[in-house]
Design a protein around this motif. Structure first.
Motif, PDB file in Angstrom:
ATOM      1  N   TYR A 130      -6.308 -79.294 -41.350  1.00 61.45           N
ATOM      2  CA  TYR A 130      -5.023 -79.702 -41.044  1.00 61.45           C
ATOM      3  C   TYR A 130      -4.610 -79.800 -39.409  1.00 61.45           C
ATOM      4  N   ALA A 131      -5.046 -78.732 -39.060  1.00 57.19           N
ATOM      5  CA  ALA A 131      -4.730 -78.414 -37.549  1.00 57.19           C
ATOM      6  C   ALA A 131      -5.659 -79.316 -36.633  1.00 57.19           C
ATOM      7  N   GLY A 132      -6.685 -79.939 -37.117  1.00 51.21           N
ATOM      8  CA  GLY A 132      -7.608 -80.697 -36.335  1.00 51.21           C
ATOM      9  C   GLY A 132      -8.365 -79.743 -35.433  1.00 51.21           C
ATOM     10  N   ILE A 133      -8.903 -78.949 -36.147  1.00 51.52           N
ATOM     11  CA  ILE A 133      -9.846 -77.714 -35.306  1.00 51.52           C
ATOM     12  C   ILE A 133     -11.032 -77.487 -35.777  1.00 51.52           C
ATOM     13  N   VAL A 134     -12.273 -77.612 -35.360  1.00 58.16           N
ATOM     14  CA  VAL A 134     -13.517 -77.349 -35.747  1.00 58.16           C
ATOM     15  C   VAL A 134     -13.792 -75.660 -35.088  1.00 58.16           C
ATOM     16  N   HIS A 135     -13.954 -74.638 -35.967  1.00 64.13           N
ATOM     17  CA  HIS A 135     -14.047 -73.305 -35.322  1.00 64.13           C
ATOM     18  C   HIS A 135     -15.441 -73.156 -34.796  1.00 64.13           C
ATOM     19  N   ASN A 136     -16.591 -73.416 -35.538  1.00 63.42           N
ATOM     20  CA  ASN A 136     -18.028 -73.282 -35.036  1.00 63.42           C
ATOM     21  C   ASN A 136     -18.629 -71.947 -35.077  1.00 63.42           C
TER      22      ASN A 136
ATOM     23  N   PRO B   1     -17.472 -82.434 -31.676  1.00 60.53           N
ATOM     24  CA  PRO B   1     -17.574 -81.490 -32.936  1.00 60.53           C
ATOM     25  C   PRO B   1     -17.411 -82.012 -34.376  1.00 60.53           C
ATOM     26  N   ASP B   2     -18.102 -81.474 -35.332  1.00 61.48           N
ATOM     27  CA  ASP B   2     -18.199 -82.031 -36.832  1.00 61.48           C
ATOM     28  C   ASP B   2     -17.631 -80.961 -37.619  1.00 61.48           C
ATOM     29  N   PRO B   3     -16.606 -81.160 -38.466  1.00 62.02           N
ATOM     30  CA  PRO B   3     -15.965 -80.250 -39.512  1.00 62.02           C
ATOM     31  C   PRO B   3     -16.763 -79.705 -40.280  1.00 62.02           C
ATOM     32  N   ARG B   4     -18.160 -80.267 -40.702  1.00 63.89           N
ATOM     33  CA  ARG B   4     -19.007 -80.134 -41.744  1.00 63.89           C
ATOM     34  C   ARG B   4     -19.830 -78.925 -41.294  1.00 63.89           C
ATOM     35  N   THR B   5     -19.557 -78.486 -39.676  1.00 55.81           N
ATOM     36  CA  THR B   5     -20.257 -77.406 -39.404  1.00 55.81           C
ATOM     37  C   THR B   5     -19.541 -75.917 -39.946  1.00 55.81           C
ATOM     38  N   ASP B   6     -18.339 -76.227 -40.198  1.00 56.03           N
ATOM     39  CA  ASP B   6     -17.523 -75.036 -40.700  1.00 56.03           C
ATOM     40  C   ASP B   6     -17.817 -74.843 -42.321  1.00 56.03           C
ATOM     41  N   LEU B   7     -17.719 -75.813 -42.788  1.00 59.07           N
ATOM     42  CA  LEU B   7     -18.153 -76.215 -44.188  1.00 59.07           C
ATOM     43  C   LEU B   7     -19.545 -75.634 -44.555  1.00 59.07           C
ATOM     44  N   GLU B   8     -20.393 -75.676 -43.842  1.00 60.02           N
ATOM     45  CA  GLU B   8     -21.599 -75.463 -44.204  1.00 60.02           C
ATOM     46  C   GLU B   8     -21.768 -73.953 -43.974  1.00 60.02           C
TER      47      GLU B   8
END
Length: 241
Positions: free
Chosen positions: A98-104, A157-164
């Motif tokens: 929602y916030a448009g952030i990739v934490h990494n 950045p790729d949100p998939r990084t956080d999900l993985e």
């Protein structure tokens, strides 16, 4: 009630980026703020030391670093506790989306857990967080295997990084971050193990729905609260004790 991070001044750009990021965390409304603000580093102060830049974050008094909690987790129902921790991490991923952030950097070394409230706090690792429309600044060693080739090539950045990384947290909590030994360990139901070993869908919302609507019912049946009888003082002792 606080966590203090000291960052070498040579990484001032990452420190300032983290402070800017957490200082501008957004919520859609008061309801969302109430849900997430205590699970994020929204209350903080910064200081400058001789050799370091210092960030102090407020947290709930019972939050325990996941890494420190892991050795104390009960083995007889470990899977059920990993299940609710994973659910909370999936929900955190939905906020980040929602916030448009990739934490990494979602790992047991950046996530804190409240055994009493069954909640998690993402208080660490913000040095690597970026907006989805900004270029990557750096990635930690823990994230290297989860960053896609496309992301490395483009620098985006790729949100998939956080999900993985969330799935890797679940595997590590069960005793095998890589996942190859999980079927042999047999310390969690097969649907849960299969999910944790599979790639993310790429969508925080879809992963969350799959977890609650498919994986948990197939693994445990009806949902119920399982008490985790561990307190802050069980993990951390004052100096001299």
């Amino acid at each position: 009630t606080t966590i203090t991070y000291a960052v070498k001044k040579e990484y001032e750009d990452l420190f300032k980026g983290a402070v800017t990021m957490i200082g501008n965390l957004e919520f859609a409304d008061d309801k969302m703020r109430k849900i997430y603000e205590n699970c994020l580093p929204t209350a903080f102060k910064t200081y400058e030391g001789e050799d370091s830049l210092i960030l102090t974050v407020r947290k709930g008094s019972d939050y325990i670093l996941m890494r420190d909690l892991m050795p104390a987790m009960p083995t007889d129902n470990l899977d059920r506790h990993v299940a609710w921790e994973m659910g909370r991490l999936h929900d955190m991923a939905r906020y980040l989306d929602y916030a448009g952030i990739v934490h990494n950097d979602i790992t047991p070394d950046t996530v804190f857990v409240s055994p009493k409230d069954h909640s998690v706090g993402l208080f660490g690792g913000w040095w690597y967080a970026v907006r989805t429309d900004e270029p990557l600044k750096a990635i930690p060693a823990a994230a290297e295997e989860f960053v896609s080739d496309d992301s490395l090539t483009s620098g985006q950045p790729d949100p998939r990084t956080d999900l993985e990384m969330i799935r890797a947290c679940g595997r590590e909590l069960l005793g095998d971050r890589g996942g190859t030994r999980l079927p042999m360990l047999k310390n969690a139901p097969a649907p849960m193990i299969d999910y944790l070993r599979q790639p993310s869908s790429g969508s925080a919302q879809k992963d969350l729905e799959n977890w609650y609507q498919q994986v948990l019912p197939a693994s445990f049946g009806a949902r119920r609260f399982v008490k985790l009888p561990i307190s802050y003082s069980d993990i951390y002792q004052p100096k001299g004790v």
